[in-house]
Design a protein around this motif. Structure first.
Motif, PDB file in Angstrom:
ATOM      1  N   MET A   1      -8.227  -7.652   8.332  1.00 49.93           N
ATOM      2  CA  MET A   1      -7.427  -7.059   7.266  1.00 49.93           C
ATOM      3  C   MET A   1      -5.967  -7.010   7.707  1.00 49.93           C
ATOM      4  O   MET A   1      -5.659  -6.550   8.802  1.00 49.93           O
ATOM      5  CB  MET A   1      -7.937  -5.656   6.937  1.00 49.93           C
ATOM      6  CG  MET A   1      -9.345  -5.635   6.347  1.00 49.93           C
ATOM      7  SD  MET A   1      -9.830  -3.979   5.787  1.00 49.93           S
ATOM      8  CE  MET A   1      -9.842  -3.108   7.353  1.00 49.93           C
ATOM      9  N   THR A   2      -5.074  -7.488   6.858  1.00 44.81           N
ATOM     10  CA  THR A   2      -3.660  -7.594   7.191  1.00 44.81           C
ATOM     11  C   THR A   2      -2.820  -6.864   6.167  1.00 44.81           C
ATOM     12  O   THR A   2      -2.926  -7.125   4.963  1.00 44.81           O
ATOM     13  CB  THR A   2      -3.226  -9.077   7.243  1.00 44.81           C
ATOM     14  OG1 THR A   2      -3.953  -9.736   8.279  1.00 44.81           O
ATOM     15  CG2 THR A   2      -1.746  -9.196   7.527  1.00 44.81           C
ATOM     16  N   ASN A   3      -1.974  -5.952   6.643  1.00 46.63           N
ATOM     17  CA  ASN A   3      -1.018  -5.299   5.757  1.00 46.63           C
ATOM     18  C   ASN A   3       0.130  -6.254   5.471  1.00 46.63           C
ATOM     19  O   ASN A   3       0.695  -6.859   6.396  1.00 46.63           O
ATOM     20  CB  ASN A   3      -0.479  -4.027   6.413  1.00 46.63           C
ATOM     21  CG  ASN A   3      -1.535  -2.949   6.527  1.00 46.63           C
ATOM     22  OD1 ASN A   3      -2.392  -2.816   5.664  1.00 46.63           O
ATOM     23  ND2 ASN A   3      -1.481  -2.173   7.594  1.00 46.63           N
ATOM     24  N   VAL A   4       0.500  -6.366   4.200  1.00 43.86           N
ATOM     25  CA  VAL A   4       1.495  -7.350   3.778  1.00 43.86           C
ATOM     26  C   VAL A   4       2.639  -6.655   3.055  1.00 43.86           C
ATOM     27  O   VAL A   4       2.425  -5.767   2.231  1.00 43.86           O
ATOM     28  CB  VAL A   4       0.859  -8.408   2.839  1.00 43.86           C
ATOM     29  CG1 VAL A   4       1.911  -9.420   2.382  1.00 43.86           C
ATOM     30  CG2 VAL A   4      -0.290  -9.113   3.539  1.00 43.86           C
ATOM     31  N   ASP A   5       3.854  -7.074   3.369  1.00 44.51           N
ATOM     32  CA  ASP A   5       5.058  -6.721   2.611  1.00 44.51           C
ATOM     33  C   ASP A   5       5.557  -8.028   2.002  1.00 44.51           C
ATOM     34  O   ASP A   5       5.952  -8.943   2.729  1.00 44.51           O
ATOM     35  CB  ASP A   5       6.103  -6.113   3.541  1.00 44.51           C
ATOM     36  CG  ASP A   5       7.369  -5.637   2.832  1.00 44.51           C
ATOM     37  OD1 ASP A   5       7.689  -6.172   1.763  1.00 44.51           O
ATOM     38  OD2 ASP A   5       8.045  -4.744   3.356  1.00 44.51           O
ATOM     39  N   VAL A   6       5.552  -8.130   0.679  1.00 44.21           N
ATOM     40  CA  VAL A   6       5.860  -9.409   0.034  1.00 44.21           C
ATOM     41  C   VAL A   6       7.348  -9.628  -0.202  1.00 44.21           C
ATOM     42  O   VAL A   6       7.739 -10.675  -0.704  1.00 44.21           O
ATOM     43  CB  VAL A   6       5.117  -9.553  -1.317  1.00 44.21           C
ATOM     44  CG1 VAL A   6       3.617  -9.402  -1.135  1.00 44.21           C
ATOM     45  CG2 VAL A   6       5.639  -8.576  -2.357  1.00 44.21           C
ATOM     46  N   HIS A   7       8.205  -8.665   0.179  1.00 43.69           N
ATOM     47  CA  HIS A   7       9.607  -8.753  -0.219  1.00 43.69           C
ATOM     48  C   HIS A   7      10.522  -8.156   0.846  1.00 43.69           C
ATOM     49  O   HIS A   7      10.728  -6.941   0.908  1.00 43.69           O
ATOM     50  CB  HIS A   7       9.805  -8.020  -1.547  1.00 43.69           C
ATOM     51  CG  HIS A   7      11.204  -8.043  -2.083  1.00 43.69           C
ATOM     52  ND1 HIS A   7      11.610  -7.239  -3.114  1.00 43.69           N
ATOM     53  CD2 HIS A   7      12.301  -8.770  -1.737  1.00 43.69           C
ATOM     54  CE1 HIS A   7      12.880  -7.457  -3.381  1.00 43.69           C
ATOM     55  NE2 HIS A   7      13.322  -8.387  -2.545  1.00 43.69           N
ATOM     56  N   GLN A   8      11.060  -9.010   1.698  1.00 44.04           N
ATOM     57  CA  GLN A   8      12.094  -8.626   2.649  1.00 44.04           C
ATOM     58  C   GLN A   8      13.171  -9.713   2.666  1.00 44.04           C
ATOM     59  O   GLN A   8      12.981 -10.804   2.133  1.00 44.04           O
ATOM     60  CB  GLN A   8      11.518  -8.427   4.057  1.00 44.04           C
ATOM     61  CG  GLN A   8      10.533  -7.286   4.166  1.00 44.04           C
ATOM     62  CD  GLN A   8      10.310  -6.825   5.592  1.00 44.04           C
ATOM     63  OE1 GLN A   8      10.962  -7.283   6.544  1.00 44.04           O
ATOM     64  NE2 GLN A   8       9.388  -5.889   5.764  1.00 44.04           N
ATOM     65  N   ALA A 258      -2.655  -4.547 -10.016  1.00 37.99           N
ATOM     66  CA  ALA A 258      -1.455  -5.341 -10.299  1.00 37.99           C
ATOM     67  C   ALA A 258      -0.284  -5.035  -9.377  1.00 37.99           C
ATOM     68  O   ALA A 258       0.736  -5.733  -9.438  1.00 37.99           O
ATOM     69  CB  ALA A 258      -1.012  -5.120 -11.749  1.00 37.99           C
ATOM     70  N   VAL A 259      -0.386  -4.024  -8.529  1.00 30.00           N
ATOM     71  CA  VAL A 259       0.757  -3.573  -7.736  1.00 30.00           C
ATOM     72  C   VAL A 259       0.616  -4.047  -6.298  1.00 30.00           C
ATOM     73  O   VAL A 259      -0.450  -3.916  -5.686  1.00 30.00           O
ATOM     74  CB  VAL A 259       0.886  -2.036  -7.784  1.00 30.00           C
ATOM     75  CG1 VAL A 259       2.018  -1.549  -6.880  1.00 30.00           C
ATOM     76  CG2 VAL A 259       1.121  -1.577  -9.220  1.00 30.00           C
ATOM     77  N   VAL A 260       1.704  -4.606  -5.743  1.00 29.78           N
ATOM     78  CA  VAL A 260       1.739  -5.028  -4.346  1.00 29.78           C
ATOM     79  C   VAL A 260       2.937  -4.389  -3.654  1.00 29.78           C
ATOM     80  O   VAL A 260       3.953  -4.094  -4.282  1.00 29.78           O
ATOM     81  CB  VAL A 260       1.807  -6.563  -4.200  1.00 29.78           C
ATOM     82  CG1 VAL A 260       0.554  -7.214  -4.756  1.00 29.78           C
ATOM     83  CG2 VAL A 260       3.037  -7.125  -4.882  1.00 29.78           C
ATOM     84  N   GLN A 261       2.782  -4.182  -2.359  1.00 25.95           N
ATOM     85  CA  GLN A 261       3.867  -3.568  -1.602  1.00 25.95           C
ATOM     86  C   GLN A 261       4.987  -4.559  -1.335  1.00 25.95           C
ATOM     87  O   GLN A 261       4.763  -5.668  -0.866  1.00 25.95           O
ATOM     88  CB  GLN A 261       3.359  -3.047  -0.259  1.00 25.95           C
ATOM     89  CG  GLN A 261       4.490  -2.506   0.623  1.00 25.95           C
ATOM     90  CD  GLN A 261       3.992  -1.973   1.939  1.00 25.95           C
ATOM     91  OE1 GLN A 261       3.636  -0.821   2.052  1.00 25.95           O
ATOM     92  NE2 GLN A 261       3.961  -2.831   2.957  1.00 25.95           N
ATOM     93  N   PHE A 286      -2.592  -1.957  -2.555  1.00 23.09           N
ATOM     94  CA  PHE A 286      -1.192  -2.372  -2.570  1.00 23.09           C
ATOM     95  C   PHE A 286      -0.835  -3.244  -1.369  1.00 23.09           C
ATOM     96  O   PHE A 286      -0.017  -4.166  -1.495  1.00 23.09           O
ATOM     97  CB  PHE A 286      -0.263  -1.154  -2.567  1.00 23.09           C
ATOM     98  CG  PHE A 286      -0.403  -0.240  -3.749  1.00 23.09           C
ATOM     99  CD1 PHE A 286      -1.075  -0.634  -4.897  1.00 23.09           C
ATOM    100  CD2 PHE A 286       0.142   1.036  -3.713  1.00 23.09           C
ATOM    101  CE1 PHE A 286      -1.205   0.217  -5.981  1.00 23.09           C
ATOM    102  CE2 PHE A 286       0.020   1.896  -4.795  1.00 23.09           C
ATOM    103  CZ  PHE A 286      -0.657   1.492  -5.927  1.00 23.09           C
ATOM    104  N   ARG A 287      -1.405  -2.947  -0.212  1.00 21.69           N
ATOM    105  CA  ARG A 287      -0.981  -3.577   1.041  1.00 21.69           C
ATOM    106  C   ARG A 287      -1.880  -4.726   1.484  1.00 21.69           C
ATOM    107  O   ARG A 287      -1.447  -5.573   2.259  1.00 21.69           O
ATOM    108  CB  ARG A 287      -0.926  -2.534   2.158  1.00 21.69           C
ATOM    109  CG  ARG A 287       0.194  -1.530   2.004  1.00 21.69           C
ATOM    110  CD  ARG A 287      -0.021  -0.305   2.890  1.00 21.69           C
ATOM    111  NE  ARG A 287      -0.075  -0.605   4.303  1.00 21.69           N
ATOM    112  CZ  ARG A 287       0.977  -0.577   5.125  1.00 21.69           C
ATOM    113  NH1 ARG A 287       2.182  -0.305   4.645  1.00 21.69           N
ATOM    114  NH2 ARG A 287       0.837  -0.836   6.414  1.00 21.69           N
ATOM    115  N   ILE A 288      -3.131  -4.756   1.020  1.00 20.27           N
ATOM    116  CA  ILE A 288      -4.073  -5.744   1.542  1.00 20.27           C
ATOM    117  C   ILE A 288      -4.719  -6.557   0.420  1.00 20.27           C
ATOM    118  O   ILE A 288      -4.519  -7.770   0.320  1.00 20.27           O
ATOM    119  CB  ILE A 288      -5.154  -5.055   2.403  1.00 20.27           C
ATOM    120  CG1 ILE A 288      -4.505  -4.375   3.620  1.00 20.27           C
ATOM    121  CG2 ILE A 288      -6.199  -6.071   2.858  1.00 20.27           C
ATOM    122  CD1 ILE A 288      -5.461  -3.550   4.461  1.00 20.27           C
ATOM    123  N   ALA A 289      -5.500  -5.902  -0.429  1.00 22.27           N
ATOM    124  CA  ALA A 289      -6.309  -6.639  -1.405  1.00 22.27           C
ATOM    125  C   ALA A 289      -5.456  -7.369  -2.432  1.00 22.27           C
ATOM    126  O   ALA A 289      -5.674  -8.559  -2.716  1.00 22.27           O
ATOM    127  CB  ALA A 289      -7.279  -5.679  -2.092  1.00 22.27           C
TER     128      ALA A 289
END
Length: 299
Positions: A1-8, A258-261, A286-289
């Motif tokens: 399982m990986t926590n993801v930030d899609v916007h930096q 529908a929400v992603v971090q 928000f962070r993984i799925a």
């Protein structure tokens, strides 16, 4: 399982050098950024120090952080001859970033060249970012059609980010972020509904900054639009610059799926509570799925 930030955002030395080589906006003079439509901005050098940002990503518990070209700079809207050196510098630097960084590709939208973008995507970029003001109406969708066709053919996602602020920089420093950027995202959200989704039923798309809160107009859309209120499983909104009240409202409008971090680091900070007060299941979504579905199309 990986926590993801899609916007930096993280400017590599090659992109900084390319911006410093210019004498007309967009350009850097030292660390002062000059753009059309915005006041000069003093860029903190530490914000784009790769070692420091790698440490911050580790402290945030991220397994992946996706960086993107800062579309408000306006690179994508330059003539191809001017855009190409900056785009090449961005892609070169982004491809060399260490783990946990990945990146969105970028493309010229004034002179669209899908063949060049295809070669960039071949290098392993997560998908393609386009400025919201390039996808704000039917004309924009016609212009960008070759790029969107490419994404759908490859099963890669689109990331819609605010583009350059129009007009003269006469207002306070916060004006572009609060007015033109939000307006662009609002228009892009409904333009996708009207002109994007009908032609591209399989395209996955993520809208920055909760699409300027356009999803909260769903009730008005139901009354004045086509009456459709069903959720679109291929549409996502990322959380940058917003907190629990806005995120909860968007979840109520679109569903938790529908929400992603997205943090927009270094211009904003990641949330203190990843679930925005909605609990551990929301934080996991928000962070993984949800980022996994956005980026891969798989649950």
């Amino acid at each position: 399982m990986t926590n993801v930030d899609v916007h930096q955002h993280l400017w590599s030395p090659s992109l900084v050098a390319a911006l410093r080589s210019r004498r007309e906006p967009p350009f850097l003079d030292g660390w002062t950024l000059f753009l059309d439509g915005e006041p000069p901005y003093e860029v903190p050098p530490a914000d784009h120090d790769v070692a420091r940002r790698t440490d911050l990503a580790a402290a945030d518990g991220l397994g992946r952080a996706l960086v993107s070209l800062s579309s408000p700079i306006g690179v994508e809207w330059l003539p191809a001859a001017e855009a190409r050196p900056l785009l090449d510098a961005y892609h070169e630097g982004a491809a060399e970033l260490p783990e946990p960084f990945g990146a969105w590709a970028a493309a010229c939208v004034r002179d669209v060249d899908a063949d060049t973008t295809a070669k960039v995507l071949d290098r392993g970029f997560a998908g393609l970012q386009l400025p919201a003001n390039a996808l704000a109406d039917a004309t924009g969708y016609e212009r960008c059609a070759p790029l969107l066709d490419l994404l759908e053919e490859r099963g890669l996602p689109l990331f819609v980010h605010p583009g350059p602020a129009a007009g003269e920089p006469r207002g306070p420093g916060w004006w572009p972020a609060m007015v033109p950027y939000v307006q662009q995202m609002h228009a892009a959200w409904f333009a996708f509904r009207a002109f994007g989704r009908p032609r591209r039923p399989r395209l996955r798309v993520c809208f920055a900054l909760l699409a300027g809160l356009a999803p909260l107009h769903g009730e008005r859309f139901a009354a004045r639009g086509d009456g459709g209120t069903e959720a679109d499983p291929g549409v996502f909104a990322e959380t940058s610059s917003y907190g629990p009240r806005a995120v909860e409202a968007v979840v109520r409008a679109l569903g938790v799926e529908a929400v992603v971090q997205g943090s927009d680091r270094p211009y904003a900070e990641p949330p203190r509570h990843p679930g925005f007060g909605l609990g551990g299941a929301a934080a996991y979504a928000f962070r993984i799925a949800n980022p996994r579905r956005l980026l891969t199309g798989k649950d």
